[in-house]
Write an enzyme that holds these catalytic residues in place. Structure first.
Site, PDB file in Angstrom:
ATOM      1  N   LYS A  62       0.828  -1.201   0.000  1.00 46.83           N
ATOM      2  CA  LYS A  62       0.000   0.000   0.000  1.00 46.83           C
ATOM      3  C   LYS A  62       0.869   1.261   0.000  1.00 46.83           C
ATOM      4  CE  LYS A  62      -4.593   0.609   1.987  1.00 46.83           C
ATOM      5  NZ  LYS A  62      -5.460   0.181   3.082  1.00 46.83           N
ATOM      6  N   ASP A  77     -13.679 -11.977  16.680  1.00 43.38           N
ATOM      7  CA  ASP A  77     -12.635 -12.778  16.034  1.00 43.38           C
ATOM      8  C   ASP A  77     -12.929 -14.272  16.207  1.00 43.38           C
ATOM      9  OD1 ASP A  77      -9.749 -13.015  14.914  1.00 43.38           O
ATOM     10  OD2 ASP A  77      -9.737 -14.242  16.735  1.00 43.38           O
ATOM     11  N   LYS A  93     -13.926 -17.324  13.374  1.00 42.70           N
ATOM     12  CA  LYS A  93     -13.290 -18.643  13.317  1.00 42.70           C
ATOM     13  C   LYS A  93     -14.334 -19.749  13.473  1.00 42.70           C
ATOM     14  CE  LYS A  93      -8.933 -16.713  14.837  1.00 42.70           C
ATOM     15  NZ  LYS A  93      -8.161 -16.251  16.018  1.00 42.70           N
TER      16      LYS A  93
END
Lengths: 420, 420
Positions: free
Chosen positions: B40, B194, B198
């Protein structure tokens, strides 16, 4: 769902064979059917269609309609004949026979390569724990440092009873036998041969070494003495029978099955009773741990089934390390920090040790803690004596180049008086 | 050694990207080379050949010489554009972006099927632990009962510090941030998002369900109160943030991320600090446990590397359960035995509970232990309140048909007086 259709010839109809038969009846998604079952004793009553059974091995091995042989018999010599014939006849094979595989690995590798057939044997090491598949598929990138495992459930059951219930070895063995966790003739387990066969198989899948099992360093647990248990308990250790493969330098690996002191910070510390556990160390992933039931009807069936499932997709072990440009061989040129207990000094030669750091004597038993070179240990008469107990210290493997840093003191002066 | 040659276009050159770059320089056996790296910010100094870098994503995605895209950027939306374009352009992809994968699973499945390309993402769940590969390869025989894991290292580090050092949540979080185990904005971790991502990925690989993450039952750990830690300690429990998928009956699975009390006999009890661990229960193999580092530079690199290695052999996830005739869906029609703590009864509706087995009140905090239906729980205003703590009891999932056996007692008489 894709995958080819499997037509199975099954050898053996013991607890695992019968389990596989039952599950295949239900698990239609596997697209696998048993066409014939070869057994030894036709008279026995069996819970399956009587037309399936035969005592004629050739009827399975020469049937072109059968594309998969599942070998689940006890005898390792018979098993080798069956498996090698099947591979030669273009059939894939699933086997759980660790003794057969460990003893014939080079031949089995050659047969697979020559005939393009696949032999899978996940059930042979740690039962339901997918250790071989993971070594093949997941740890194949040259970065493996070591693998250390409790791979024999019988001895681990015995050691757990000794540690937790204070039982003597003999009583713990008896309990294991009563509960079906040890054979009536327990030699293969308690003297380390079973773990040694598994070590041999792991060695091939970790570093591509096909070794003769009995050429490796090993000792079982039948010689353990109550003094050893006390030594462990007072230090907060547990005694485990550990199979270990460890990279010791460029192209060299240590491979051993020995009783080992384990500290609470090791994942092996909590592996109790008949369970198995394997620690895998690698550069990148650091420490990983796989745990589960190592033997028994269902865990073994589970591993055999997974192998059958994989063969639908013509899976085969690549043995990548075996074909890698960096070749490994087993070294005995390293040191071990060990604890040794015995009844009197006539049984153990103190001159075999590089150094002795601790020595303790009572009327009942004597022990020392010291460092010994592995070549010397393997040549020592006393090493395999049933009167002598040897246990590796936690982190007891010492590379040759590391030992130079330690000041090597042959039998220290203070202790000298006692020894002479 | 066989396997095709991989030419890689790498997106992102953070710690994992750089790690992969370094390892591929050394691991010649992988036959994989990086052709271009898309970044980036072109200004930064980077430890690699400057000619490799570009800011032009198209230069990688449209290069017919590149057959593998490795995507290791943070932003989930950008990552989806990159990954979906690559799959469409006939390139295989390795990604570690759990958020992107969890949120776009149906699209990613369709793209793979349509274009015959392979997307691997072992690093997205439990870092170095090969959980997805094992679910795909080894537990694909319809016999899986449940999978329960500690899948978020940050929260496990915080919970470990709270339990072992008696820290309050806030102080434990601060320590985790100082040591690099938690982000400066920890919301994704501590509020369970998070772990939820998963869980969503695991759900696809265990039972073939592609669910929207936020449709599932979840709560994080930021609301935990010192009273909860005391409750756990006095009973010998630990509190863990557990992601769980469990078969609850024909075609139905429970899927949840919730704080959970864990007893010492569970393998999760010993999973400390930033480590991850997953228990897999199946009919045959019984209980298995996989343990290792769940995040960080090297564990993530390890998983990414293993995916790269597998793509040499054109490996792809089969998602067999997704294509199996027996379809599963997520159910909320089951019960949970829970502990709930709060400051006063106005915060929690007692009428939401099927039964309340224990109630305790002090000036500081009140708690109850009881049974609640999951649909009711998910609809309850108080469930996501930061003032209310909820922790699942050990073995706290109860099937609907099992609850009928329990005598259902709405708020018992003895306790009634306190409530009114």
């Amino acid at each position: 769902m894709s995958g080819r259709k499997l037509t199975i010839g099954l050898f053996g109809f013991g607890v695992v064979g019968e389990g596989i038969y039952n599950v295949l009846q239900q698990a239609s998604s596997l697209q696998a059917t048993i066409k014939k079952i070869c057994i030894k004793h036709p008279g026995k009553k069996r819970a399956a269609d009587p037309n399936l059974f035969t005592t004629d091995a050739e009827a399975l091995l020469n049937d072109p309609g059968i594309n998969l042989i599942v070998e689940l018999i006890d005898d390792a010599d018979d098993a080798f004949i069956i498996v090698s014939t099947a591979l030669r006849n273009g059939k894939d094979v699933v086997s759980a026979n660790k003794k057969m595989i460990a003893e014939h690995l080079p031949d089995l590798l050659a047969l697979q390569a020559e005939h393009g057939t696949s032999l899978l044997y996940e059930a042979s090491v740690c039962g339901s724990i997918p250790i071989i598949r993971n070594l093949e598929e997941y740890y194949d990138n040259d970065l493996l440092d070591s693998i250390t495992g409790i791979v024999n459930g019988s001895t681990n059951f015995i050691l757990t009873k000794m540690a937790e219930d204070g039982l003597a070895y003999k009583d713990a063995l008896l309990q294991a036998q009563q509960l079906g966790f040890a054979e009536s003739n327990p030699t293969l387990d308690v003297d380390g041969y079973d773990a040694l066969n598994k070590l041999t198989i792991l060695l091939a899948h970790t570093y591509g070494v096909a070794a003769r099992p009995t050429s490796l360093l090993f000792k079982g647990i039948s010689q353990l003495h109550p003094t050893d248990a006390t030594y462990a308990a007072t230090r907060g250790y547990k005694i485990k029978l550990a199979a270990q493969v460890r990279r010791m330098g460029r192209g060299q690996v240590a491979a051993q099955v020995l009783p080992q002191f384990v500290k609470p910070d090791s994942q092996l510390f909590g592996v109790r009773n008949e369970y198995n556990g394997v620690i895998i160390e690698s550069h990148l992933a650091d420490q990983q741990f796989l745990y589960g039931k190592g033997a028994g009807r269902y865990p073994t069936s589970s591993a055999v089934l997974s192998d059958i499932a994989a063969l639908r997709y013509q899976y085969k072990y690549e043995y990548r390390k075996l074909h890698s440009p960096e070749k490994y061989s087993v070294t005995q040129d390293y040191y071990l920090n060990v604890y040794v207990s015995f009844n009197n000094w006539s049984e153990v030669s103190k001159w075999d040790f590089e150094s002795i750091d601790e020595f303790h004597s009572t009327q009942e038993r004597q022990y020392l803690a010291g460092t010994i070179h592995v070549e010397k240990l393997m040549r020592a008469d006393w090493f395999q004596s049933p009167a002598v107990s040897l246990i590796v210290m936690p982190d007891g493997l010492v590379r040759k180049d590391a030992i130079a840093l330690k000041s090597i003191k042959k039998i220290s002066l203070q202790l000298g008086g006692i020894f002479e």
